[in-house]
Enzyme design. Sequence first.
Site, PDB file in Angstrom:
ATOM      1  N   ASP A  84      -3.217   2.808   3.313  1.00  0.00           N
ATOM      2  CA  ASP A  84      -2.729   4.217   3.058  1.00  0.00           C
ATOM      3  C   ASP A  84      -3.982   5.260   3.040  1.00  0.00           C
ATOM      4  O   ASP A  84      -3.940   6.119   3.495  1.00  0.00           O
ATOM      5  CB  ASP A  84      -2.156   4.389   1.519  1.00  0.00           C
ATOM      6  CG  ASP A  84      -2.667   3.227   0.592  1.00  0.00           C
ATOM      7  OD1 ASP A  84      -3.800   2.728   0.766  1.00  0.00           O
ATOM      8  OD2 ASP A  84      -2.154   3.111  -0.474  1.00  0.00           O
TER       9      ASP A  84
ATOM     10  N   MET B 274       0.897  -1.176   0.028  1.00  0.00           N
ATOM     11  CA  MET B 274       0.048   0.029  -0.090  1.00  0.00           C
ATOM     12  C   MET B 274       1.007   1.221  -0.006  1.00  0.00           C
ATOM     13  O   MET B 274       1.895   1.306   0.665  1.00  0.00           O
ATOM     14  CB  MET B 274      -1.155  -0.174   1.199  1.00  0.00           C
ATOM     15  CG  MET B 274      -1.940  -1.157   1.350  1.00  0.00           C
ATOM     16  SD  MET B 274      -3.322  -0.758  -0.400  1.00  0.00           S
ATOM     17  CE  MET B 274      -3.654  -2.368  -0.255  1.00  0.00           C
ATOM     18  N   CYS B 275       0.570   2.268  -0.510  1.00  0.00           N
ATOM     19  CA  CYS B 275       1.695   2.913  -1.286  1.00  0.00           C
ATOM     20  C   CYS B 275       1.145   4.400  -1.838  1.00  0.00           C
ATOM     21  O   CYS B 275      -0.149   4.529  -2.018  1.00  0.00           O
ATOM     22  CB  CYS B 275       2.456   2.397  -2.129  1.00  0.00           C
ATOM     23  SG  CYS B 275       2.826   0.756  -1.825  1.00  0.00           S
ATOM     24  N   GLY B 276       2.260   5.311  -2.093  1.00  0.00           N
ATOM     25  CA  GLY B 276       1.905   6.339  -2.927  1.00  0.00           C
ATOM     26  C   GLY B 276       2.819   6.070  -4.377  1.00  0.00           C
ATOM     27  O   GLY B 276       3.893   5.634  -4.401  1.00  0.00           O
TER      28      GLY B 276
END
Lengths: 293, 438, 232
Positions: free
Chosen positions: B204, A1-3
């Site tokens: 996120d 999960m990330c940018g």
Amino acid sequence: MCGIVGLFFKNSEMEPELGHHFAPMLETMCSRGPDSAGFAVYDQESREGWFKLSLYHPELGYEWSKVAEGLGAVGFEKVANHVLMEVPEPDGPVLQQMQLRWPEVTVMSAGRRIQIMKDMGTPQEVVERFGVRGMRGSHAIGHTRMATESAVTTAGSHPFSTGMDVCLVHNGSLSNHNRLRLNLEREGMVFHTENDTEVAAGYLAWRLKQGKSLHDALEASLQDLDGFYTFAVGTHDGFAVLRDPVACKPAVMAETEDYVAMASEYRSLAELPGVEKARLWEPEPGVVYSWSR
Amino acid sequence: MNPSLRESQLFSRGVIHEIQRAAEEGIYDIRGWGTKKALPHFDDLVFLGASMSRYPLEGYREKCATDVVLGDRFAKKPLHLKIPITIAGMSFGSLSANAKEALGRGASEVGTSTTTGDGGMTVEERGHSDLLVYQYLPSRYGMNPDDLRKADAIEIVLGQGAKPGGGGMLLGQKISDRVAMMRDLPKGIDQRSACRHPDWTGPDDLAIKIEELREITDWEKPIYVKIGASRTYYDVKLAVKSGADVIVLDGMQGGTGATQDVFIEHVGIPTLPALRQAVQALQEMGMHRKVQLIISGGIRSGADVAKALAMGADAVSIGTAALIALGCNHPKWQSDYEKLGSAAGFYDDYQAGNDPAGITTQDPALTARLDPLDGARRLANYLRVLTMETQTLARACGKSHVHNLEPEDLAALTIEAAAMAGVPLAGTDWIPGKGKGM
Amino acid sequence: MSTIEKRRCAGFDLDVQSVRDLNGALHAAVEPGVWEVINPKGRHALAVGLTLAHEVRIVGHAGYYCAGMNQLAKVVVEGNAGTGVAENMMSGKVHVMGNASQSAGATAHGGLLVIDGDASARCGISMKGINVVVKGSVGHMSAFMGQSGTLVVCGDAGDALGDSLYEAKLFVRGKVASLGADCVEKEMRAEHLVLLTRLLQEAGSGAKPEEFRRYGSARKLYHFHSDHVASY
């Protein structure tokens, strides 16, 4: 999960400013991915018959000169725990040679323009460590990682190289990557981590190897990859974006006469020059977007 | 029966009955309660009471504290509970208003919290609960910012032990006028609640959602994140990274108001290994006891509570046991259970809305059977017993606070439990699988 | 509350002040005020949880959950809004002058959300009474499990419009890529035109009500039935 972030200059005069604009994009995505960060930069092409390698070894004191000598490189540039060098195209595949002679070294990228660097730490730390702000080039894609199931390691960081000059970053979580990894291994693909994104990267590399265009390879992935994803892909002369058909993971694009940019959130685009007048939109689910020049 | 008849292990009478029912009705079995299969559980662990090498504390005389603070990582107003046992989220709709009132009164009497459920907060339960945790669910039925601000803590629900990966269900027979109004839905229709939140997916985006909830409530309320036990080691780490103050972990034995039987029996992992994985994840991050862990799923006795605390939980949560304390499956309703084809001790048709004990129903005649004051007294008694039992075991291990129980105070009776709980098989120093992580 | 009493203006520059400063001040105010927020730059949770009839102008693009859970206030975003704008709004008005990201107006119980541009996927998901007017188009799965309220789309609607719809009313002027499970086109009756006319007017849209088509629930999934198993 990330940018994830990507910046592609349509206007070649902006190339000296790539790092200056790209570094803040990556740093802003820290809250989405504080565990590790990485990026791929596409700069000047290597000399005809030569190509660029980005290599990694965890020890800062690693003796790179032997590797450079062995590969026939004319010198090398050390950047933190990475090393960049240009090597002549050898008779046998260089990557296999690397694996045999220096198995402790990881090849982060190989190609005529690409350079991948990635490491553990916050995006701010990674940006400083590799001196991203001063980098130049035509385009870059980057990633900040909040590790989900696979370990927080340098190797598990994105981007994942998918072959010569191609790499992939991913936000989301695939749900069928374990079986897909086995199938791809049977096809001769080699994987180094348990990471789902590496499987997506390997899948694309496999499709490209079959002779598919990047666009067609991405289209095919809509059939074969299950789960949630937003991908950004860097290529020799362009970049591409794809969201899965459910499209839960965010993505926003900005386009001006000078550049195309994408990010998980608008925040990362907010400081780009002229962004207030840019065309802003969200990529449609299941549609491949690509740019090149 | 003819003693020469031989029942098939594979196709037992129960299996044959279920196949025939499915063929008849063409719909899967939906029921309440939790898993009914035998699973490794706290019963497979024992305490190593003090004798010579350790000194016990005197029962009833020497102090053994039971208080716990939940949510002091970021929230300005954490919860102070007198006992480490809380009441799990159960909705008004699934439960009657009287049952919710009884839970609130009983919990308040002993100084602990109750939790709303899918369907919103009722005036009665807020009024009767000193400490009320407000669940924030995918369906957002009855989700109201005024109630959010009235709550003492907010619990973001990602999943439930009975059905990790599944959404809620409430069948039409339980949708009364009031339930329908609270959920903004027509009366009498079957409700499928979503399995994912409508406006975020993944850790996120959860981090941003938590930020919003904190901003709305001016950073006062603790934010709990509730997960169903499955990929627990990872999920706990991600909940911490997303900014949770408290993690609520519901094991496979956790109950439900209405869920497909196939989900209840076949998805998720038992409470025992889930708890161990959660504590391991917190410890690796240096967040054990900083982000509090509430464990639920099959807690029945003070022994279960003490063992859960010893394994590293900060508190436990009870659902099914609380309903039983109120009078669910009580023998006094035996003839009514028989009319429904069930029996006291077997009743699990919470979905049907005709609960003879008046707990899991909205039928006014049935709900009147549960006197909220009587229910509250029973629940408070039960919670006191759980607490005293927990203290008894803690004192026997020489602890002046129940939170000082440790995994090293435990031994396992079976290899399965030793492996899952990460404590040695009794009489050995063998923990199967140890050294291989997770 | 008269307009004059509301004229207490305050400005916030989010390059200098924090989102906490902004929301803290909005929550601490004892009477409604007029507020201007500059340099939002996609920051999240702007002007959330308001309970008074404030007027908030956000000059630029907002991030996730702008004006979330709004009550009574009027929030204008002079730019685009991120995921979940006006999520769970109870009352008041939220006006996005640019585009809105996914899940705009999710689970909202009341008030009016106006989006001058497009809204992406899941616009009005699980809506519970809000009125949403989108002057552009909406993405796929819009009004998914919509319970009540109205979604008006002046442009086109993406795939699976109104999937698993309950009682929400949907009006679309342009093309509908596909209808979701249990969503059907319905007759436009006089009372619907009245509702549509009012909402278009409140949203400041010049679209003509008679150009819209109405969609609603066939109510076939209201009870579990194995005949509908393919739709679940």
